[in-house]
Design a protein around this motif. Structure first.
Motif, PDB file in Angstrom:
ATOM      1  N   ASP A 249       0.842  -1.207   0.000  1.00 47.24           N
ATOM      2  CA  ASP A 249       0.000   0.000   0.000  1.00 47.24           C
ATOM      3  C   ASP A 249       0.875   1.254   0.000  1.00 47.24           C
ATOM      4  N   SER A 252      -0.557   8.825  -1.089  1.00 46.56           N
ATOM      5  CA  SER A 252      -0.262   9.669  -2.253  1.00 46.56           C
ATOM      6  C   SER A 252       0.766  10.731  -1.862  1.00 46.56           C
ATOM      7  N   THR A 286       0.174  10.453  -8.353  1.00 46.35           N
ATOM      8  CA  THR A 286      -1.033   9.709  -8.711  1.00 46.35           C
ATOM      9  C   THR A 286      -1.346   9.760 -10.203  1.00 46.35           C
ATOM     10  N   SER A 291      -3.653   5.439 -10.539  1.00 43.78           N
ATOM     11  CA  SER A 291      -2.740   4.295 -10.462  1.00 43.78           C
ATOM     12  C   SER A 291      -1.422   4.560 -11.193  1.00 43.78           C
ATOM     13  N   PHE A 308      -5.499  -2.937  -8.368  1.00 50.76           N
ATOM     14  CA  PHE A 308      -5.310  -1.617  -7.763  1.00 50.76           C
ATOM     15  C   PHE A 308      -6.652  -1.150  -7.184  1.00 50.76           C
ATOM     16  N   HIS A 310      -8.430   1.853  -4.192  1.00 49.62           N
ATOM     17  CA  HIS A 310      -8.130   3.009  -3.342  1.00 49.62           C
ATOM     18  C   HIS A 310      -9.281   3.254  -2.395  1.00 49.62           C
ATOM     19  N   PHE A 323      -3.702   3.966  -1.443  1.00 48.79           N
ATOM     20  CA  PHE A 323      -3.806   3.009  -2.537  1.00 48.79           C
ATOM     21  C   PHE A 323      -3.292   1.626  -2.142  1.00 48.79           C
TER      22      PHE A 323
END
Ligand SMILES: C[S@@+](CC[C@H](N)C(=O)[O-])C[C@H]1O[C@@H](n2cnc3c(N)ncnc32)[C@H](O)[C@@H]1O
Length: 330
Positions: A249, A252, A286, A291, A308, A310, A323
């Protein structure tokens, strides 16, 4: 209605809850942090314990472990967790941080449920596949994770588990496992610091076999590392046999740096982590699809971003900043 009954029960039981919070926070600051035992490791543990006491995701090992950690005693476990679990069960309220797998899009309160569910699926899908299933399961920055102890895996699965973390945290965990009577002979504990260039050599010296297909769980750790350590680790995954994978994980970069709408939240997050005498260091850019940064990190190491997710939604006032990724060495 359920949340109302739950809240009323919490108000009635508040003397017990407050006593639990006081003992817990005192032990985190005065015992864990002073001995350089990770304080942040208690956050995800707390999330999983909440789900356990509400009965939404059973994690018996985490519950037993929590009776013997520097941060918890059996008394504070009772005052905080058993009391909250009682209120949840009586009221039937199993939302927010009790939920599992939780709502989508996930919110701040259900973020840990989403994260736990994502990694449970990532691990289960990898370890239980029939072809070229991983022979090694490595938990990087293991903290108080208990996947090695109560993961529901096929009985004949022959897999070597490794837990990697800094010495003070690993020692506290090992002691708690012993006191709780949780079998742990199948786990190799590896003491190291990911921010040092030599940590992979320590893993190899402990018996890790780079020629075996491996699943690496790297949950809740990248944000505490320097970028080089993140990139080096992904490069390690790319040297492992095809079929190896990492579940990881990322925060951002915008949230970490406090750009745009994240200014206040970023300050609050940095402040919260400083409480544990730890710091947030790394975040991914980001891009439009969210992604892009994770995809590019994976690609730089010759890996493929296969899954992926979020927290939150793009329509939120604060767009997604957390994420979850399943990255494969295809
Ligand atoms: C937030 S906790 C997550 C623990 C666990 N993965 C979980 O999800 O429950 C972060 C963990 O990473 C470990 N960690 C942080 N920086 C590290 C480093 N430079 N080297 C080794 N471990 C580190 C901490 O000791 C802590 O146990």
């Amino acid at each position: 209605m359920r949340i109302l009954i739950f809240s009323l029960l919490c108000i009635v039981l508040s003397p017990l809850l407050i006593a639990g919070v006081i003992i817990y926070t005192w032990r985190v600051r005065r015992i864990s942090v002073r001995q350089n035992i990770s304080g942040t490791a208690n956050e995800p543990l707390g999330g999983r314990l909440g789900m356990h006491v509400a009965g939404t995701r059973i994690d018996e090992a985490a519950y037993r472990l929590a009776g013997h950690l520097p941060s918890y005693t059996k008394l504070s476990r009772f005052l905080l967790l058993d009391v909250l679990g009682f209120a949840s069960k009586i009221s039937g309220f199993k939302g927010g941080f009790f939920a599992y797998p939780g709502e989508r899009p996930s919110k701040l309160m259900s973020m840990m449920s989403h994260r736990t569910d994502f990694f449970d699926r990532s691990i289960r899908d990898s370890l239980s596949r029939n072809e070229n299933s991983p022979k090694q399961f490595v938990v990087l920055g293991a903290g108080y994770d208990t996947r090695c102890y109560d993961l529901d895996l096929p009985k004949d699965l022959d897999i070597q588990c490794f837990e990697v973390d800094m010495a003070p945290t690993l020692n506290a965990k090992r002691k708690a496992l012993e006191l709780a009577g949780i079998p742990h002979d199948h786990v190799i504990f590896v003491e190291t610091d990911f921010n040092q260039g030599t940590w992979m050599e320590t893993l190899l010296a402990s018996g890790f076999n780079p020629n075996l297909t491996t699943y690496i769980l790297w949950e809740g750790v990248t944000m505490y590392l320097v970028e080089k350590a993140v990139r080096d680790t992904l490069s390690l995954v790319s040297t492992l046999p095809r079929g190896s994978a990492v579940g990881v994980d990322f925060f951002s970069e915008d949230m970490l740096k406090g750009n745009g709408p994240y200014e206040k939240m970023s300050k609050a997050m940095h402040r919260a982590i400083r409480y544990y005498s730890e710091s947030l260091i790394f975040g991914v850019p980001t891009g439009e699809q969210l992604s892009a940064g994770v995809e590019s990190l994976a690609r730089d190491s010759g890996l493929t971003l296969s899954r992926f997710e979020h927290t939150g939604s793009k329509e939120d006032k604060l767009p997604p900043w957390y994420f979850f990724a399943h990255i494969d060495n295809l």
